[in-house]
Write a protein that holds these residues in place. Structure first.
Motif, PDB file in Angstrom:
ATOM      1  N   GLU A 168       0.857  -1.316  -0.176  1.00 31.96           N
ATOM      2  CA  GLU A 168      -0.183  -0.005  -0.081  1.00 31.96           C
ATOM      3  C   GLU A 168       0.860   1.405   0.199  1.00 31.96           C
ATOM      4  OE1 GLU A 168      -2.011  -3.380   1.459  1.00 31.96           O
ATOM      5  OE2 GLU A 168      -0.411  -2.423   2.396  1.00 31.96           O
ATOM      6  N   TYR A 225      -1.819   3.877  -8.177  1.00 25.01           N
ATOM      7  CA  TYR A 225      -2.942   2.989  -7.300  1.00 25.01           C
ATOM      8  C   TYR A 225      -4.125   3.008  -8.013  1.00 25.01           C
ATOM      9  CZ  TYR A 225       0.640   1.884  -3.982  1.00 25.01           C
ATOM     10  OH  TYR A 225       1.846   1.328  -3.309  1.00 25.01           O
ATOM     11  N   GLU A 283      -8.817   4.986  -4.726  1.00 21.88           N
ATOM     12  CA  GLU A 283      -8.341   5.265  -3.619  1.00 21.88           C
ATOM     13  C   GLU A 283      -7.911   6.845  -3.535  1.00 21.88           C
ATOM     14  OE1 GLU A 283      -5.966   0.826  -3.268  1.00 21.88           O
ATOM     15  OE2 GLU A 283      -5.033   2.477  -3.008  1.00 21.88           O
ATOM     16  N   TYR A 326       0.352  -2.637  -7.096  1.00 22.29           N
ATOM     17  CA  TYR A 326      -0.007  -3.656  -6.410  1.00 22.29           C
ATOM     18  C   TYR A 326       0.428  -5.016  -7.253  1.00 22.29           C
ATOM     19  CZ  TYR A 326      -3.146  -1.313  -3.143  1.00 22.29           C
ATOM     20  OH  TYR A 326      -3.621  -0.407  -2.321  1.00 22.29           O
ATOM     21  N   ARG A 336      -2.278  -7.873   0.742  1.00 21.55           N
ATOM     22  CA  ARG A 336      -2.752  -6.327   0.802  1.00 21.55           C
ATOM     23  C   ARG A 336      -3.637  -6.339   2.113  1.00 21.55           C
ATOM     24  NH1 ARG A 336      -5.492  -4.870  -4.770  1.00 21.55           N
ATOM     25  NH2 ARG A 336      -6.425  -3.275  -3.350  1.00 21.55           N
ATOM     26  N   PRO A 391      -6.826  -3.985   2.465  1.00 17.50           N
ATOM     27  CA  PRO A 391      -7.678  -3.081   1.506  1.00 17.50           C
ATOM     28  C   PRO A 391      -8.288  -1.950   2.461  1.00 17.50           C
ATOM     29  CG  PRO A 391      -8.182  -5.208   1.038  1.00 17.50           C
ATOM     30  CD  PRO A 391      -7.183  -5.394   2.208  1.00 17.50           C
ATOM     31  N   ALA A 447     -12.578  -1.935  -0.731  1.00 16.37           N
ATOM     32  CA  ALA A 447     -12.097  -3.289  -0.333  1.00 16.37           C
ATOM     33  C   ALA A 447     -12.559  -4.286  -1.390  1.00 16.37           C
ATOM     34  CB  ALA A 447     -12.843  -3.816   0.889  1.00 16.37           C
TER      35      ALA A 447
END
Length: 212
Positions: A11, A166, A170, A198, A205, A207, A212
């Motif tokens: 992340e 990402y 997000e 990722y 991960r 989330p 999620a």
């Protein structure tokens, strides 16, 4: 390049900056997953063994243990002969701007949205406004340029890519408001060796609650 070890977690955009640089350079490297969300980097043992700062990324290379993404990117550029800027002072200026404002605000806003417990809506709004201000600065800088300093990418460009790759859920900005940044991001995505965050960073991960 000799094989390297990167202490990281998926992340982290700071970790992705380094992993992206390694991938674009075609370097041999091993990812060492760090359990950041359960406090591994904040333990006395980890700080004593890996980094007193209690942060990742940490790169192990040729007997050195390097911390802070800007330092690591500079080291990798010198070692590989890749992504150096003709004007080193200008590259450093944008690298510092990134760490102080562009990545700093974006990373904090994204964390508040996805992982913080009961964040204050006013604080979220404050950081979003800071993100948009920093994005406008970079959008203006990219006018008439493919990359920050001209026609070729340098480590400052790579540093600023940290959180741009990402999923857009997000960091839900109005991406249409920053077309030059979108095109800049796409140029990196088309480069040999590229992989999104990722796909490139190892480990399980965690989330965020909104995506999620």
């Amino acid at each position: 390049m000799a094989p390297m070890r990167l202490h990281c977690f998926p992340e982290s955009g700071g970790c992705y900056k380094v992993a992206l640089m390694l991938a674009l350079c075609g370097a041999e490297w091993e990812g060492v997953w760090v359990d950041y969300f359960h406090g591994e980097t904040r333990t006395a043992e980890w700080k004593s063994r890996i980094s007193v700062m209690g942060e990742v990324p940490v790169l192990e290379h040729e007997g050195k243990r390097l911390t802070q993404s800007g330092v690591i990117l500079t080291h990798l550029s010198r070692h590989s002969g890749r992504f150096a800027a003709a004007d080193g002072d200008e590259a450093l200026r944008w690298l510092l701007f990134d760490n102080h404002k562009f990545t700093s605000y974006l990373a904090t806003w994204r964390f508040l949205l996805g992982w913080a417990e009961n964040p204050d809506p006013a604080v979220i709004a404050f950081f979003r406004a800071r993100v948009e201000t920093a994005f406008r600065v970079v959008e203006q800088q990219l006018e008439g340029r493919d990359f920050l300093l001209g026609s070729a990418p340098c480590i400052a460009d790579i540093s600023m890519q940290g959180y741009l790759h990402y999923p857009k859920a997000e960091w839900p900005l109005d991406h249409a408001a920053f077309p030059r940044i979108a095109a800049w991001r796409a140029r990196f995505a088309a480069m040999p060796g590229y992989a999104p965050a990722y796909d490139l960073l190892p480990g399980p991960r965690t989330p965020g609650r909104l995506f999620a």
